[in-house]
Each structure stands twice: as structure tokens, then as C-alpha cells.
Design a protein around this motif. Sequence first.
Motif, PDB file in Angstrom:
ATOM      1  N   ASP A 215       3.314  13.932  12.703  1.00  8.44           N
ATOM      2  CA  ASP A 215       3.488  12.772  11.842  1.00  8.44           C
ATOM      3  C   ASP A 215       2.903  11.538  12.521  1.00  8.44           C
ATOM      4  OD1 ASP A 215       5.141  14.177   9.894  1.00  8.44           O
ATOM      5  OD2 ASP A 215       6.593  14.271  11.530  1.00  8.44           O
ATOM      6  N   ARG A 216       3.081  11.525  13.826  1.00 10.60           N
ATOM      7  CA  ARG A 216       2.666  10.367  14.585  1.00 10.60           C
ATOM      8  C   ARG A 216       1.966  10.879  15.837  1.00 10.60           C
ATOM      9  NH1 ARG A 216       6.165   6.835  17.353  1.00 10.60           N
ATOM     10  NH2 ARG A 216       7.822   8.320  16.985  1.00 10.60           N
ATOM     11  N   GLU A 230       0.039   6.607  12.986  1.00 15.11           N
ATOM     12  CA  GLU A 230       0.504   7.606  12.030  1.00 15.11           C
ATOM     13  C   GLU A 230      -0.687   8.497  11.686  1.00 15.11           C
ATOM     14  OE1 GLU A 230       3.624   7.577  10.264  1.00 15.11           O
ATOM     15  OE2 GLU A 230       4.375   6.028  11.609  1.00 15.11           O
ATOM     16  N   THR A 231      -0.503   9.803  11.732  1.00 15.30           N
ATOM     17  CA  THR A 231      -1.664  10.656  11.467  1.00 15.30           C
ATOM     18  C   THR A 231      -2.142  10.500  10.027  1.00 15.30           C
ATOM     19  OG1 THR A 231      -0.098  12.429  11.123  1.00 15.30           O
ATOM     20  CG2 THR A 231      -1.308  12.435  13.195  1.00 15.30           C
ATOM     21  N   ARG A 232      -1.212  10.147   9.101  1.00 17.49           N
ATOM     22  CA  ARG A 232      -1.620   9.977   7.711  1.00 17.49           C
ATOM     23  C   ARG A 232      -2.678   8.880   7.586  1.00 17.49           C
ATOM     24  NH1 ARG A 232       3.504   8.743   4.747  1.00 17.49           N
ATOM     25  NH2 ARG A 232       4.254   9.566   6.725  1.00 17.49           N
ATOM     26  N   SER A 235      -7.952   9.601  11.153  1.00 12.97           N
ATOM     27  CA  SER A 235      -8.764  10.802  11.018  1.00 12.97           C
ATOM     28  C   SER A 235      -9.014  11.353  12.424  1.00 12.97           C
ATOM     29  CB  SER A 235     -10.098  10.456  10.368  1.00 12.97           C
ATOM     30  OG  SER A 235     -10.790   9.553  11.203  1.00 12.97           O
TER      31      SER A 235
END
Lengths: 506, 347
Positions: A215-216, A230-232, A235
Motif C-alpha cells: 500500500d505504501r 503511496e503505491t497507488r 509507478s
Amino acid sequence: MTPTEGPAGEVVLRLDGITKRFGGLVANDAISLTLRAGEVVALLGENGAGKTTLMNILFGHYLADQGSVTVFGKPLPPGQPRAALQAGVGMVHQHFTLADNLTVLENIRLGTEPLLSFRGAGAARARVLALAQDFGLAVHPDARLGSLSVGERQRIEILKALYRNARILILDEPTAVLTPQESDALFATLKKATARGLSIIFISHKLQEVMAVADRCIVLRQGRVVGEVETRGTSRAGLAAMMVGETLAEAKVAPGPGGPVRLRLAEVSAPGLHRVSLELRGGTITGLAGVSGNGQAALADLIGGALAPLSGRIEVDGNRPSGAWTPQAAIGAGVGRIPEDRHKTGTVADFTLAENTALETYRSRFARRGVMDWRAVRAHARAVIDGYDVRCEGPDQRIRLLSGGNMQKLILGRVMEEAPGILIANQPVRGLDVGAIAYVHARLVAARDAGAAVLLISEDLDEITGLSDVIHVISAGRLSRGFARGELTQAGIGLLMAGQGFEHAA
Amino acid sequence: MRLEPIAHPGLARRLGPPAAAIVATVLVAALLAALAGANPFAVLGQIVTGAVGSRFAALETLNRATPLIFTGLAVAVAFRARLWNIGAEAQLYAGAIIAVLLGTGALGSPFVLPVSALVAMLAGACILLVPVLLKVRLGVDEVVTTLLFNFIMVLIVSYLLEGPMKDPMGMGWPKSAALIKEARLPRIVEGVRLHWGFGLALISAVLVWLIQTRTTLGFEMRAVGQNIRAARFAGMPVNAVLVKTALLSGGLAALAGWSEVAGLKGHLSSDLSPGFGYTGIIVAMLALLHPLGVVVSALFVAGIFVGSDAMSRAAGVPTYIADMLLAVALLFMVLAILLTRFRVVRG
């Protein structure tokens, strides 16, 4: 089993300002980190970035110089390995800590319950089966561990941590030993675990996994947190850019004189390498950048003769080697090799310095009709010791007692005294102090100026950009084209390290 | 508790623990003798006089040491290269069989002795070559295979002694025909019961020592034993080194059997070796795998065996005390050697 923690999102683990020094080396520099319930945090960083030290502090193996660890709101007493386990932190090591000759159930109970008591065996079995069911970890409790695959063993390790009521799992490069299918199964397990409120720290340097699982992501570099994201919202290239840093380091040395091609690889494939083409020119330092574990070791072994090519062509000074490509053939063709691991492959610990200087050339230089000329070996060792500033008691000292820097200088001298036309330096300064680093670098540059083709392999990008005349990037066993000094930008190198922009995709 | 290496052990550090080990061994021996209901001092004294107390006893000890020097060297050579040859017993019997095959008339003088010695070495080497090739090619653990060869060879020997090699004049006993005179090892001094096998063992020890310290092969064997990865990285022909080590080790063990038949017994029987192959492991370990040390430790071990035999006859204490003494001595000595290089640190 019911989750004991509060609502999702509560902080379950907090590392606060952890600092750890080893002599002059700062392994962890004021690292802070929080982990929330139900979250996967990836710890991303090269070897030597400080990940392992940080986890050793969390588990009480090392005492931090500064900083504190808080688990579920309670401070963890420093330096007590049991405290972290009892507080509910479980670790799955890269190298498993399981006994081959015991069954799965016995392994899980080992260390917490007496194995020989029949009381409790039934209850333990029921609990293991329930946990396995809950987390989708298919296991047979009576199977002998020795008969299980690596992926299955890792499941047992996770199950063992869960059995000990771990609510925080730390996985140290868990996919390094797994097949892609096993990795996918592991990721599914981790999803189930976080859905049940567990929190996970995932140590890795594989960018795509981090993107898939975490998630992070917290990026460590040279003992410091250099980014948290945050991985969201990012890239692979973004992560790579964070690892690379803000700017590329300036070249530290004048450009090399250049020269003819000494070594050419044409479309060479080998285990871990995919159709690699590379030219090493005399009077040139060629830098190999890349996230570790992407084929650097295989490339070094290939050029050094320890790995035979499956296909493709190797040419040294325009000639293909006449026989099999072995370490002897490579040494004979003028390839000097500074190995990645000076303890395990570079030296024989219980041999004297003199014997270690003769390891590669004992037949060609120091023997006549099978009889060793120890006087010549000792004289040569003395020359290496004097010429390369090896601090020691003399050629008859066992090399085991030398510091890393002096050991490396001895290896450097052993290689350089052969005046190699091609020099492969794999992580030549890893773990060395500042003085030794400067010394090794100066020697590499001197070799270049004397006309050698130097291949510098390092995970430290600053080292690569600081010394190299030409830079290649390696990713998943594929090699980028060579970029001249100054041609490569920070963004460009980040993209290549993340595996994007290669000419022939896998 | 953990061990911390000592960079520069002083004289006290290097001699203290081994001396303490010897004292401790003697104390345990005294305790064992007391447990057996005998006077401990008398028993210890009888072991010493039994081993070296007379000319006859001393010669007996030297004779007993001969095969132990060979098997000890065989084990020391192999272990130095981390080749775990547990099968010296099998290689010993291979040498013994050759001594009989070539020594009972198949070859005439004057070549019979050197030829049969060489063929015996070759036979022992071949016996060890099988497990080593399996190890090098297929990764089969040589501890298991060399060990199993011992049982195979013992059975082959009893087959030979009951069948093709059985002495027709042997009154039915399972033993081979006697060697012809030319195939017997002469005595070192006429009239003294000590054969040239002992001399050959001493020469072998010196030769092995020279090989290990002076030759490229010795350098390779030590490098392969201490760090096989570094040896391979440096370009050493690791597999060839292991094969050469096996040839040397197997050949030396075979000489043990060959010299027992050609020097001492004059024929082959199934009780030729009371476990010389296995005892060779103790001999080599006590000597810290040093070839010249093997001579000393073989004399020590042989002395304990011969002395215990004599003591047993006089004091009525079972000879098993010899085995226990050796085991205790080995344990203490291994520990002592560790303590010469490491110190125990708390925490």
C-alpha cells in the motif's frame, strides 16, 4: 481466533528516529516508520541501504544508538529478541529456520511447546489447520518438511509466525527463492492476512512486486529514508527515480583515454542473462547500473569464466576463446576479476596472505613441474602488500584477521599485478570505509589510464556515475545500450532500472 | 556463551589446553579402572609398561602402529580436502586381496614386492574412485557411499576366503594360502620382529607432508578443503583435485592391508583388520590431519591398544577400556585444540 487490535488504520508499529552506527559507518540515520493495521508497507532499498540493520534493531539483535520502537502502543525494551516476538511481531527470513527431519506440525510447535508431550498435540493440530484454512495456506500437518518445496516451506514459516500470534509480519525478500507462480500464491496469502487485520512489512528490491503488493513504500538509501509514497499514486519508474535520488552525481574523475574494444559480448544468453551485447573498451570504465539481483552477478561470472554462455559469442581482443570458457581461460585471456564477495569467493580465510595472492596464478607463476616456489610467492606477496598499502603483519599472517579494506586491497593487488587487459570489479567497495573506497577507486582509474578495459558493477549509482565513461543499465537480465558520460538523465536511468525502454522486450 | 578467535595465541594458550586434555584423559582412565574394581595406578602403569615397557612390547606397538599410520594418512589426506573418506577399511582389504593374488606365486621375484604394492595402491584407489566420481558427477554424499563399501568389501573377502582364495591346506579355516617368501616384506633388522611396512609408513608420511606443503596439488587440496567456492572461482580444477585426492587416499589405505599381509601375517584372513580403517579416523583427527602428526598419534593409539591387552591379562580389566580411553582422548583433544585458537566469552 479473534483479532485483538482496534479499528483498521490504527498504528501498530512505530519506529522513531532509529540511528545505528558501526564505527564511522552510519547504517541507520534517524529512520522513522509507522505501520498501520491491515497495511502492507514495502521497504525498498539496495543492499547496504540499512534494511537489515533496521530489522535487527526491531528484533532486539542490535541495540540502537538512538530512537525507540513502539509495538501496539507499548515501547519495546531494546536488545531483547524475545520481546518483539512476544509483542506479536513475526519474521519470515529469506533463509528458512526449519528442521528438515521434523513434520510440519512439529516444526510449527518447535520452540514454543514441548514436542514430546501428547497433551496439546491435538489442540495444536486443530489450531494449525484452522489457521491454514483461514489464510488459505494449504499444508499437511504430518508431512516431513524435507519433502516440501521451497514455496511450501515459506508457507510453514508464515504459519509458524501466525501460530505464535504474530499480528505484524516481516518478510525479508520473500520472493527471492520463489517461482513466479509461488510468488503469486504468496501475494494472495498476504492479501488474506491483511484482510484479517494483520500488518506486513515487505522487504524487497523488486519494483514490480512492491507495486503489486504494497500500500505504501518507504525507500531507504545509505541508511536514510529518502522517500515515502503511496503505491497507488506512483509507478515503477517513480519508485526507481526515488531510489536513484534527486540528481545524478557529477563525474568525479577526468574522462578515460579510450582505446580499442578488448571484450565483446554478442547476443550472449546464459542463466540470468538474456541476449546481452556489450563492448568493453580499453582506457574506459564501463559502469553497470541496476537494481540488485537483475543479472549483475551472472554478467560478472560470465565475463570471469565462472558461467558458461548458452548461446551468443564472446570475443577477447577480437578472438573467440579456443576452448571452453572457464575461469582459467578467462584469467589466461587477461581478465582480472574482483569478486563480489571477498570472504566467500575472493579469499581462503585460513590461508596466509601469501597463499591468497597465489590462488589464481600458482601454476603459471609460482610452480615448476608441480613444485611450489614459496620463496617467490612470499616475495610477490610482499610486493603486493607494499604496493597496495595492505596493513598487516606480513605475508605469513592468516587473511581471516584482516579488515575488509585491507583484504580488498590484497585482492586488488593480486589482480592488478597481472596487468589485466580487462578488469571486472563487482561491488569493489561494498562495506569499505571512506579511505579504502577512495583508494580502490583511484586504483581502478589508474588501471583505466594504463589502458585496461574496466567494468564497474555497483548498486551505488553515485559510484557508477562518478567514475564511468560509459554506463549500461541492467534489468531482468537484459542490458541497455551504452550511454556516454552525461548523456543519461536521472529520469532516464530510473526508467531503465524499472525495466522500461529496452530495445527487445522479453 | 560464544567463541571468539584469538589473533595471537601465546605459548601457554597453545600448550595449556592439550596438556590439560592429557591429564583429563588419564583421570578418566583412572576412574574407569576404579569402576572396574582395579587399582587405578596399577592399571595405568600396566598399560604403559605393556606398550613400551620391554623391547618386545615396544616392537609390538610399532607393528600395530604401521597399518594405523597408513589409514591415518589416508583419512588425513582426504579430510584435508573435505573429502569424507570413511571407507579406509574397504580400501585396506582391497590392498590385502592384491597382496594375496600377486604374492602366492602369480609373480616371481624380484618384482613381486614393488609390483604388488603398486597394484594394491591402484586397487584401493579404484575402490575410492567410485564414490568420488558419484560425488563429483551426481552429488552423491560420499560419507554414505564410502561407508557402505566397507560392508561390501568385508563380504567379498569372506566370499573369497570361503571360495576361490581358500587355502586348500588350511584345514577348513577361512584363510588364504600363505605368501611366497619373495612376496613377504623383509624385517628391518634381522631377528627383530619389525617389518619394512613400518619404514614404508614413515616414508609415506614424509612424502604426504611434502605433497601437501610443497606441491601445487597440495595447495589445491588445501584450498578445495577450506573454501571450495574460492578455489573454483580462482580457476582450480576442483573435480580433478578431488579425484587425485581420492587416488592418494585410497592408495594409502590399501597399503595398510597390503603391509599387514605382506609384512606381518603372511596370509589373508577375515580378521585381518580389527577396524584399522575406522581407527584411522581417530588417528587422523588426533593429529589434526597433519601427516607427520599422524605418525605420533598412530604410535599413541597403538600403544594404548597393545598396553591395554597386556594390562587386561594382568589386571583382569576388560580391553574395552582401550576403546573408551581413545574416545575420551579424542574428545578432550578436539576440545583442547579448539581452545588453543578460541576463547570462550560470556554473552
